[in-house]
Design a protein around this motif. Structure first.
Motif, PDB file in Angstrom:
ATOM      1  N   ASP B  44      40.131  32.903  34.253  1.00 24.53           N
ATOM      2  CA  ASP B  44      40.194  32.787  36.306  1.00 24.53           C
ATOM      3  C   ASP B  44      39.247  32.954  36.684  1.00 24.53           C
ATOM      4  OD1 ASP B  44      41.821  31.809  37.977  1.00 24.53           O
ATOM      5  OD2 ASP B  44      41.975  34.110  37.736  1.00 24.53           O
ATOM      6  N   ILE B  45      38.807  34.136  36.469  1.00 22.22           N
ATOM      7  CA  ILE B  45      37.922  35.229  36.988  1.00 22.22           C
ATOM      8  C   ILE B  45      36.482  35.247  36.958  1.00 22.22           C
ATOM      9  CG2 ILE B  45      36.481  37.449  37.967  1.00 22.22           C
ATOM     10  CD1 ILE B  45      39.368  38.324  36.438  1.00 22.22           C
ATOM     11  N   ARG B  48      36.349  30.762  39.066  1.00 21.31           N
ATOM     12  CA  ARG B  48      36.004  31.678  40.509  1.00 21.31           C
ATOM     13  C   ARG B  48      35.011  31.735  40.517  1.00 21.31           C
ATOM     14  NH1 ARG B  48      41.105  31.172  42.444  1.00 21.31           N
ATOM     15  NH2 ARG B  48      42.521  31.337  41.229  1.00 21.31           N
ATOM     16  N   GLU B  52      32.650  29.193  42.755  1.00 23.44           N
ATOM     17  CA  GLU B  52      32.216  29.728  44.018  1.00 23.44           C
ATOM     18  C   GLU B  52      30.916  29.616  44.333  1.00 23.44           C
ATOM     19  OE1 GLU B  52      32.392  33.801  45.275  1.00 23.44           O
ATOM     20  OE2 GLU B  52      32.381  33.683  47.441  1.00 23.44           O
ATOM     21  N   VAL B 207      35.995  42.686  29.920  1.00 22.01           N
ATOM     22  CA  VAL B 207      36.634  43.575  30.528  1.00 22.01           C
ATOM     23  C   VAL B 207      37.903  43.915  31.614  1.00 22.01           C
ATOM     24  CG1 VAL B 207      36.738  42.267  32.807  1.00 22.01           C
ATOM     25  CG2 VAL B 207      36.201  40.975  30.904  1.00 22.01           C
ATOM     26  N   ARG B 284      27.936  39.675  39.401  1.00 22.49           N
ATOM     27  CA  ARG B 284      29.323  39.655  39.376  1.00 22.49           C
ATOM     28  C   ARG B 284      30.086  39.759  37.702  1.00 22.49           C
ATOM     29  NH1 ARG B 284      31.613  36.411  44.354  1.00 22.49           N
ATOM     30  NH2 ARG B 284      33.210  36.794  43.731  1.00 22.49           N
ATOM     31  N   GLU B 287      28.807  42.548  35.402  1.00 22.83           N
ATOM     32  CA  GLU B 287      29.221  43.276  36.012  1.00 22.83           C
ATOM     33  C   GLU B 287      30.972  43.926  35.163  1.00 22.83           C
ATOM     34  OE1 GLU B 287      30.430  43.980  40.543  1.00 22.83           O
ATOM     35  OE2 GLU B 287      29.250  44.903  40.728  1.00 22.83           O
ATOM     36  N   LEU B 288      31.319  42.445  34.904  1.00 20.38           N
ATOM     37  CA  LEU B 288      32.495  42.180  34.396  1.00 20.38           C
ATOM     38  C   LEU B 288      31.981  42.146  32.594  1.00 20.38           C
ATOM     39  CD1 LEU B 288      33.007  38.775  35.273  1.00 20.38           C
ATOM     40  CD2 LEU B 288      34.576  41.277  36.060  1.00 20.38           C
TER      41      LEU B 288
END
Lengths: 166, 326, 510
Positions: B44-45, B48, B52, B207, B284, B287-288
């Motif tokens: 999901d992350i 998104r 975006e 993660v 981003r 970072e995960l």
């Protein structure tokens, strides 16, 4: 149901079944147990260090059945309440309204499913007033669109797909 | 009266017909991206974050719709059966488009045939972790200990069909072990009992684990990728640590329903590639702890090949373990 | 202590910034709204609002999302009291006495005491989090699967006490709830159970679907039958707010509920769900006249509501200190943090102190805001009850439908809710109670999971649950053993009077 004033419970003589309410309740549990057991019939019990998927549903179903039988027996021998009569109009229209909503929401959207649902549900009641109802259903739907679609941004279709801005 | 209503309706119908998508430029309304898992999870992350940026390129919103259920197959089925007009796409992953055919014999879609692959988005590496006082120092000792104590050691996973389950099934088949396998509902409870020391080891996506590893609450033995991760530079790869067969990553990729026009797929792929090149999006994702595919790996064809090879890889492993869902 | 003060002042600085105050207020308002709307839960809303928070800084985003979460807990009790629809498992208990109070014209009092009880509980829980979060975290880790199983057994004993009528019927109904909880794909083997080949229910039944059908729709069906009970309030509407006597009755239950809820909220795997049930059981047993319960006893609203809110608040502890989410909403918060580039975990307290303490301070402010939002609303809610029933029930039906649909965007779940409406109607007609069934349903799934986990870990040895030696007093699992002993005591207390009573009845008839 203690405040049912007109049916004086203990006066009228009972037949074979002393408490139809308990008897019926027990029968209901028994029926659920049978359905549950059939649903779990093919699942293995497993063994102690790895319980099978069937152990819990089957044993719980058997217990439900046992309690159902017990309550039925209790209904046979211990005086109790009568069964209440079932309404027909209420269930048909209220649950019908829910089904109408379920089948209409995706193809037709909230703008159509909403008023339909309200109108069908309202028919469950004897003293509905048609004009008031139609206006009210439209207002309710508009409120819901504003609330769910715009304020809470839930992905609910408002118009039939392809036929409207959203 | 009736006539007037009829003519008004006819007028309305014309209006509606005119507003129907004709030859206008795709996309002219928001695109729904189905994520077949609950909100807040790794897939999901990633959906998104990538969505975006794709929205910026496409000029329309990309709305994530979570349709969780049955190990992601519920949402995937819905995406496979959606109208192939480019307005419904999905973020599939290793489970829904790799392991599912082996786990769900009644699967209503074929991962390779019922989708038009758009492109690979990002993968999250898999780690082998254990409770903090597990007696093994490194991966070799870990394998030896698990082999010697099969009857005592317990693995925890997040339920049949989950990433932690499939990847640890692979690990157990490589090690040739059959330890106790404790099923939890989701990764949260798995982590809880691993930190508490109630269970011994688990496999999961980086993660979910990073912060527990960094704070010393759990031990990590290896990362199942080719290269070490920047997030956890001290963790050896499975190859370095002596278990080269254990190469696995929870990849996530965008799919459209079969029959989606090639121009639309190309447009979506271009938007995806652009998102993966964007500095902020990359930052981003990194970072995960995720791995971003290289240019060659981002094409539709590459994804198609990946799906086929993954299905071929998982089927024997999972069949041998003797688990099937439904 | 000075640490605590300086930390809290840091937190207050963060939380009291104009922007964060605004976000907190917005979150609380949205939360109250979705709580009041039947079916629309915090999960669907937070999911939808996630993208909006992208533009905010992480602290602000989390403050707002947290506001939605505990705002929804507040709002949920409103619907439970007014129209007998519990949006979530935790507000089932509130329907029992809260709705009865509404029927007696005391809706305002019930809503007021729920709001005030929740506020007090929220304040206490916030202080607990601020002062003892780190040591309390260890408690969450003490509970292994075996202990958790025993806790669930204890929870089921609450369900027996919860019942108003016969204990035998109550146990039967609880078992039906457990049976329903086994529907769906088996976690361990992946086999489908009790689905009869219907793939739509392969993930099991949603609590909201079961609760909304059994309580909401069944209640409407019953109301439609008797013209007498239709309009919710057929007594004159009395006080809008609790008076001194109400406060006197509610004070102790609020205190006890707060303590119980705070403790249970800490447990992983949604232990907070037990809070209201445990509190209700305790109050019913402690009351001089237990028979008032289920007929509008104010203690039956005050205690559980406080427990609910305290639990909602302390459920943040495992998330904030360990980074492990204890329930689905918290899992979503983890997702929100991750999207904002914060890795939730043990280091959050030291690495992001302004986030950690800012959130804690905002919780207290949020509770105050909720009180300010909710107290004036009570008048409005009570007035809503005066809407004629012929218009009220179709609106409730529509709101429920939209709410259920929004859980998973699934029309099938709407249909299933209709099915549970009929089911709940049948239960009422057969004199069986739905509340214990729902508790059985909620706890059944956890209980089976924990039982099977414990048995895999112990390799099939049941003694793992009571690993104690009486003579030496050495216990390998003191928690599990203690909980099972407590369950046994409760069941004896619950069953004894009813055995005596039914014996008396038999005697009378002979």
């Amino acid at each position: 149901m203690a405040d049912a004033p007109e049916t004086s419970v203990d006066e009228t003589p009972r037949g074979f079944i002393k408490s139809p309410l308990d008897f019926g309740g027990g029968l209901f549990l028994l029926a659920l147990a049978v359905v549950g057991y059939i649903g779990a019939f093919n699942l293995p019990y497993g063994h102690m260090n790895s319980i099978g998927s069937g152990l819990l549903p089957k044993s719980v179903a058997i217990l439900v059945g046992a309690f159902g039988l017990g309550i039925m027996l209790q209904g046979l021998f211990i005086e109790g309440d009568r069964l209440e009569s079932w309404g027909i109009r209420g269930p048909i229209f209220v649950l019908g309204a829910v089904l109408v909503f379920a089948f209409a929401i995706r193809p037709l959207g909230l703008a159509i499913a909403g008023p339909l649902c309200v109108i069908v549900a309202a028919m469950a009641d004897k003293d509905t007033r048609p004009v008031e109802l139609v206006i009210f259903s439209l207002i309710m739907t508009a409120l819901c669109v504003g609330l769910f679609k715009f304020l809470l941004r839930l992905p609910i279709p408002v118009f039939p797909p392809g036929y409207g801005p959203f | 009266m009736l006539k007037r209503v009829a003519s008004a309706l006819a007028g309305l119908a014309c209006l509606v017909a005119a507003s129907l998508p004709a030859a206008a430029e795709y996309p002219e309304r928001p695109i729904t991206m189905i994520v077949p898992f609950a909100a807040g999870g790794p897939t999901d992350i990633i959906a998104r974050i990538v969505g975006e940026h794709m929205a910026k390129t496409l000029g329309q919103a990309v709305v994530v719709e979570n349709v969780a259920g049955a190990g992601g197959t519920t949402g995937s089925t819905r995406a496979a059966q959606a109208k192939p007009d480019g307005y419904t796409i999905m973020m599939g992953h290793m489970g829904t488009h790799g392991a599912a055919p082996a786990l769900y014999p009644n699967l209503k879609y074929d991962p390779a045939k019922d989708f038009a692959p758009v492109g690979l988005a990002a993968g999250t590496p898999i780690l082998i972790v254990a409770k903090k006082d597990f007696p093994a120092k490194d991966l070799k000792e870990f394998v030896a200990y698990v082999k010697a104590n099969e009857g005592k050691v317990n693995e925890a996973h997040a339920g049949v069909g989950s990433v932690s389950f499939t990847t640890c099934t692979l690990l157990q088949s490589i090690m040739g072990t059959k330890t106790g396998r404790v099923a939890y509902r989701g990764t949260g409870p798995v982590l809880n009992d691993l930190v508490a020391g109630q269970v011994d080891f688990a496999c999961d996506q980086i993660v979910n684990l990073v912060s527990q590893i960094q704070s010393g609450n759990i031990k990590v033995y290896a990362i199942a990728t080719e290269q070490r991760s920047d997030t956890l530079p001290n963790v050896p790869t499975s190859k370095e640590a002596g278990l080269p067969e254990f190469q696995v990553s929870a990849w996530n990729a965008i799919f459209a329903p079969k029959g989606t026009a090639p121009e639309i797929v190309a447009k979506l792929n271009a938007a995806l590639v652009k998102a993966l090149d964007d500095e902020n999006t990359r930052k981003r994702l990194l970072e995960l702890g995720s791995v971003i595919p290289d240019t060659a790996g981002r094409s539709s064809d590459a994804l198609h090949k990946l799906v086929e090879s993954e299905v071929a890889r998982w089927t024997p492993v999972l069949k041998a373990a003797g688990v099937t869902a439904n | 202590m000075t640490d605590l003060v300086s930390n809290l002042s840091l937190g207050l600085q963060v939380a009291l910034s104009l922007k964060n105050l605004g976000l907190c207020f917005l979150g609380c308002l949205i939360g109250t709204l979705i709580g009041v709307l039947p079916g629309v839960g915090p999960i669907a809303t937070i999911t939808m609002l996630l993208p909006i928070t992208f533009g905010l800084d992480p602290v602000g985003a989390l403050i707002m999302l947290a506001g939605i979460y505990y705002g929804a807990q507040y709002g949920g009790s409103t619907t439970a009291i007014l129209v007998n629809i519990p949006g979530e498992a935790t507000s089932v208990v509130t329907t029992l006495d809260g709705h009865q109070m509404a029927k007696q014209g005391r809706a305002g009092v019930a809503l007021g005491i729920a709001a005030i009880g929740s506020f007090i509980a929220g304040c206490v829980a916030t202080v607990i989090i601020a002062a003892m979060a780190a040591p309390l975290t260890k408690m969450a880790l003490l509970f292994g699967p075996a202990d958790y199983f025993s806790l669930m057994v204890l929870g089921l004993m609450f369900a027996v006490v919860l019942a108003r009528g016969s204990v035998v019927k109550a146990i039967g109904v609880i078992l039906v709830g457990i049976l329903l909880s086994t529907v769906g794909t088996d976690l361990e083997s992946g086999e489908e159970r009790l689905t009869f080949g219907w793939s739509e229910i392969s993930d099991g039944l949603d609590v909201a679907v079961v609760a909304m059908g059994m309580f909401g729709f069944a209640e409407i069906l019953r109301n439609l039958e008797s013209t007498q009970a239709r309009d919710v309030v057929h007594a004159a509407i009395g006080n809008l707010l609790p008076n001194r006597k109400d406060f006197g009755q509610a004070a102790a239950p609020i205190a006890r509920g707060t303590i119980l809820g705070s403790i249970l909220g800490l447990l992983p795997g949604n232990g907070a769900v037990l809070g209201p049930f445990a509190s209700y059981t305790l109050e019913k047993k402690l009351a001089k006249d237990g028979s008032r319960f289920g007929k509008g006893a104010i203690e039956g609203v005050a205690g559980p509501e406080s427990a609910n809110n305290a639990g909602a608040q302390t459920a943040f502890i495992p998330l904030l200190t360990l980074g492990i989410p204890p329930n689905a909403v918290m899992a979503l918060m983890v997702g929100a943090m991750t999207i904002h580039g914060i890795v939730p975990g043990p280091q959050i307290m030291t690495k992001q102190p302004q986030l950690f303490w800012g959130m804690i301070a905002s919780m207290w402010i949020g509770n105050l805001m909720l009180l300010i939002i909710n107290l004036p609303l009570i008048g409005l809610w009570v007035r809503l009850l005066k809407v004629p029933y012929r218009l009220m029930f179709p609106s409730i039906v529509l709101l429920c439908c939209i709410g259920i649909y929004s859980i998973n965007n699934s029309p099938t779940e709407v249909i299933m809710t209709a099915g549970f409406g009929i089911f709940g109607y049948a239960l009422l007609k057969f004199g069986l109670e739905p509340a214990p069934l729902l508790l059985g349903f909620v706890l059944g799934r956890l209980m089976e999971e924990k039982l099977r986990q414990a048995l895999v870990i112990s390799r099939g040895s049941f003694s793992t649950f009571v690993d104690c030696q009486l003579w030496s007093g050495a216990c390998a699992r003191p928690l599990s053993t203690g909980l099972l002993v407590l369950s046994a005591i409760i069941v004896v207390i619950a069953v004894l009077p009813s055995i005596r009573k039914s014996r008396d009845e038999v005697f009378v008839e002979d």
